[in-house]
Design a protein around this motif. Structure first.
Motif, PDB file in Angstrom:
ATOM      1  N   ASP A 159       0.862  -1.180   0.000  1.00  0.00           N
ATOM      2  CA  ASP A 159       0.000   0.000   0.000  1.00  0.00           C
ATOM      3  C   ASP A 159       0.903   1.236   0.000  1.00  0.00           C
ATOM      4  O   ASP A 159       1.531   1.557   1.006  1.00  0.00           O
ATOM      5  CB  ASP A 159      -0.898  -0.014   1.246  1.00  0.00           C
ATOM      6  N   LYS A 160       0.965   1.932  -1.111  1.00  0.00           N
ATOM      7  CA  LYS A 160       1.906   3.061  -1.230  1.00  0.00           C
ATOM      8  C   LYS A 160       1.591   4.185  -0.261  1.00  0.00           C
ATOM      9  O   LYS A 160       2.503   4.897   0.175  1.00  0.00           O
ATOM     10  CB  LYS A 160       1.919   3.585  -2.667  1.00  0.00           C
ATOM     11  N   ALA A 204       4.365   5.649   2.434  1.00  0.00           N
ATOM     12  CA  ALA A 204       4.718   7.070   2.507  1.00  0.00           C
ATOM     13  C   ALA A 204       4.514   7.615   3.921  1.00  0.00           C
ATOM     14  O   ALA A 204       5.347   8.382   4.429  1.00  0.00           O
ATOM     15  CB  ALA A 204       3.887   7.859   1.502  1.00  0.00           C
ATOM     16  N   ARG A 205       3.416   7.215   4.565  1.00  0.00           N
ATOM     17  CA  ARG A 205       3.144   7.691   5.922  1.00  0.00           C
ATOM     18  C   ARG A 205       4.196   7.186   6.900  1.00  0.00           C
ATOM     19  O   ARG A 205       4.728   7.956   7.710  1.00  0.00           O
ATOM     20  CB  ARG A 205       1.749   7.222   6.365  1.00  0.00           C
ATOM     21  N   VAL A 206       4.525   5.905   6.818  1.00  0.00           N
ATOM     22  CA  VAL A 206       5.505   5.320   7.736  1.00  0.00           C
ATOM     23  C   VAL A 206       6.900   5.875   7.465  1.00  0.00           C
ATOM     24  O   VAL A 206       7.685   6.084   8.397  1.00  0.00           O
ATOM     25  CB  VAL A 206       5.484   3.781   7.627  1.00  0.00           C
ATOM     26  N   LEU A 221       6.545  -7.450  -5.156  1.00  0.00           N
ATOM     27  CA  LEU A 221       7.221  -6.648  -6.179  1.00  0.00           C
ATOM     28  C   LEU A 221       6.959  -5.152  -6.025  1.00  0.00           C
ATOM     29  O   LEU A 221       7.893  -4.369  -5.849  1.00  0.00           O
ATOM     30  CB  LEU A 221       6.784  -7.102  -7.577  1.00  0.00           C
ATOM     31  N   LEU A 222       5.684  -4.755  -6.064  1.00  0.00           N
ATOM     32  CA  LEU A 222       5.389  -3.325  -6.009  1.00  0.00           C
ATOM     33  C   LEU A 222       5.840  -2.711  -4.686  1.00  0.00           C
ATOM     34  O   LEU A 222       6.234  -1.540  -4.649  1.00  0.00           O
ATOM     35  CB  LEU A 222       3.889  -3.096  -6.209  1.00  0.00           C
ATOM     36  N   GLY A 223       5.820  -3.505  -3.617  1.00  0.00           N
ATOM     37  CA  GLY A 223       6.286  -2.999  -2.334  1.00  0.00           C
ATOM     38  C   GLY A 223       7.730  -2.521  -2.397  1.00  0.00           C
ATOM     39  O   GLY A 223       8.094  -1.535  -1.750  1.00  0.00           O
ATOM     40  N   ALA A 224       8.555  -3.209  -3.184  1.00  0.00           N
ATOM     41  CA  ALA A 224       9.948  -2.782  -3.338  1.00  0.00           C
ATOM     42  C   ALA A 224      10.028  -1.440  -4.056  1.00  0.00           C
ATOM     43  O   ALA A 224      10.849  -0.582  -3.694  1.00  0.00           O
ATOM     44  CB  ALA A 224      10.737  -3.847  -4.100  1.00  0.00           C
ATOM     45  N   PHE A 225       9.191  -1.246  -5.056  1.00  0.00           N
ATOM     46  CA  PHE A 225       9.157   0.055  -5.742  1.00  0.00           C
ATOM     47  C   PHE A 225       8.727   1.160  -4.786  1.00  0.00           C
ATOM     48  O   PHE A 225       9.318   2.251  -4.757  1.00  0.00           O
ATOM     49  CB  PHE A 225       8.196  -0.002  -6.931  1.00  0.00           C
ATOM     50  N   TYR A 226       7.692   0.884  -3.990  1.00  0.00           N
ATOM     51  CA  TYR A 226       7.178   1.898  -3.076  1.00  0.00           C
ATOM     52  C   TYR A 226       8.211   2.279  -2.017  1.00  0.00           C
ATOM     53  O   TYR A 226       8.384   3.463  -1.708  1.00  0.00           O
ATOM     54  CB  TYR A 226       5.906   1.399  -2.394  1.00  0.00           C
ATOM     55  N   PHE A 239      12.398   5.783   0.395  1.00  0.00           N
ATOM     56  CA  PHE A 239      13.636   5.859   1.180  1.00  0.00           C
ATOM     57  C   PHE A 239      14.882   6.159   0.358  1.00  0.00           C
ATOM     58  O   PHE A 239      15.901   6.563   0.932  1.00  0.00           O
ATOM     59  CB  PHE A 239      13.847   4.542   1.934  1.00  0.00           C
ATOM     60  N   LEU A 240      14.840   5.971  -0.946  1.00  0.00           N
ATOM     61  CA  LEU A 240      16.036   6.178  -1.760  1.00  0.00           C
ATOM     62  C   LEU A 240      16.560   7.620  -1.706  1.00  0.00           C
ATOM     63  O   LEU A 240      17.781   7.824  -1.691  1.00  0.00           O
ATOM     64  CB  LEU A 240      15.771   5.751  -3.205  1.00  0.00           C
TER      65      LEU A 240
END
Length: 354
Positions: free
Chosen positions: A139-140, A144-146, A188-193, A198-199
């Motif tokens: 869940d993007k 973002a919130r965390v 997969l998408l969790g890694a993108f998010y 954090f990057l």
């Protein structure tokens, strides 16, 4: 554990990897190899004696191979970055149990600031130096919130370990679309998010940072009853390699570690039996943890693949198609999931459900 163990051990006491480990610290170790000609010389053997020449040639070959390995690693991953654990903020997704929890506990006890993201509560409650954040990485908005909360609580993250994963373990025809969406989102998408969240702080850190991607050997091989899982892991490996290429140019201080293990003895694959305990032993999480921690501590990039067959997996696709089918049947990779039990599912609020 969600289920009591149904066998005495997760691993065979004797395996190909154990034999190779012994050989690597004895017969195939350059230092040990040079002791042999020195021992011959101590017995006053002449330099031109056949045993002396053979032992010197063997030691020289091992030394050249070791030097070539060092040069290869330096060319592939560059110079190591400086790591001071007291200044590091480590984010671990899926760190409430299994391998992720083990890495979190190691760094928490060593003085680093560790944030664990998971939909499940931590298996052992609280861990020293570890802060838990309930978050579905698929869940993007939650990510973002965390991410903002972690930066307020612990500071800008410098190390990201993308470890979160779920396994459905069903044939494609038995998977509903919601289960497929959930698996792809988490795996997969969790890694993108998390990378998007954090990057920026990792790339702006004075001493750079480290990104660890927990993929799988199944991303190269594929396996029956794991279509969604294998597709996500293959994509994760491609994501990691592409991102590493980008960072090598734009942010050379950031190091990347790709982890592609075989079957781990964690609840994620509970019940799955290795088709061949000698050639494909089940991997203990502590072994993978040790390799990942060593790479992070040294500030270097790395490719962690264990056991031995996992390091050979990329060569599988070089085989003719017919030999690939034969190899799969001999290995039993497409029948391993028949005994899969997995772990109890999680409800919307993180509680375990039957």
């Amino acid at each position: 554990m969600d289920y009591p163990p149904d066998r005495d051990s997760w691993f065979a006491p004797l395996s190909l990897d154990l034999i190779l480990k012994v050989l690597n610290v004895t017969f195939f170790h350059p230092f040990i190899a040079w002791i042999i000609p020195l021992s011959f010389r101590a017995q006053t053997m002449h330099w031109d004696a056949p045993p002396m020449l053979v032992s010197i040639a063997w030691a020289a070959c091992l030394t050249l191979a070791w030097i070539a390995g060092v040069v290869n690693h330096r060319l592939a991953y560059g110079l190591p970055r400086h790591v001071d654990l007291s200044d590091e903020v480590i984010v671990i997704t899926g760190g409430a149990s299994g391998l992720g929890l083990l890495i979190a506990e190691v760094y928490g006890m060593r003085g680093a600031s560790v944030a664990v993201l998971d939909v499940r509560d931590m298996e052992n409650g609280e861990a020293r130096g570890v802060t838990f954040y309930k978050c579905d990485v698929g869940d993007k908005d939650q990510v973002a919130r965390v991410a903002a909360q972690i930066e307020r609580d612990l500071g800008p993250p410098t190390i990201l370990i993308n470890n979160a994963a779920i396994v459905n373990g069903k044939p494609l025809l038995d998977l509903d679309l919601a289960a497929i969406d959930r698996a792809i989102s988490t795996n997969l998408l969790g890694a993108f998010y998390t990378l998007k969240a954090f990057l920026p702080s990792i790339t702006s850190a004075p001493d750079g940072g480290t990104i660890v991607t927990m993929s799988s050997v199944l991303g190269h091989l594929g396996a029956a009853h794991l279509t969604d899982y294998c597709a996500a892991k293959a994509a994760l490996t491609a994501l990691h390699k592409s991102l590493e290429a980008e960072l090598r140019i734009s942010h050379p201080r950031v190091r990347a570690v790709l982890v592609e293990p075989g079957q781990l003895s964690t609840p994620l694959f509970h019940g799955v039996r290795s088709p061949n305990a000698f050639l494909a032993p089940v991997v203990e999480p502590v072994d993978v943890c040790r390799a990942v921690v060593a790479a992070i501590d040294a500030g270097r990039g790395a490719h962690v693949a264990t056991p031995f067959y996992a390091r050979c997996a990329p060569w599988y696709n070089v085989l003719p198609a017919g030999l690939q089918v034969v190899a799969r049947r001999l290995a039993g990779v497409d029948f391993a999931m028949r005994s899969f039990r997995g772990r109890l599912p999680v409800g919307e609020n993180g509680e375990r459900t039957e």
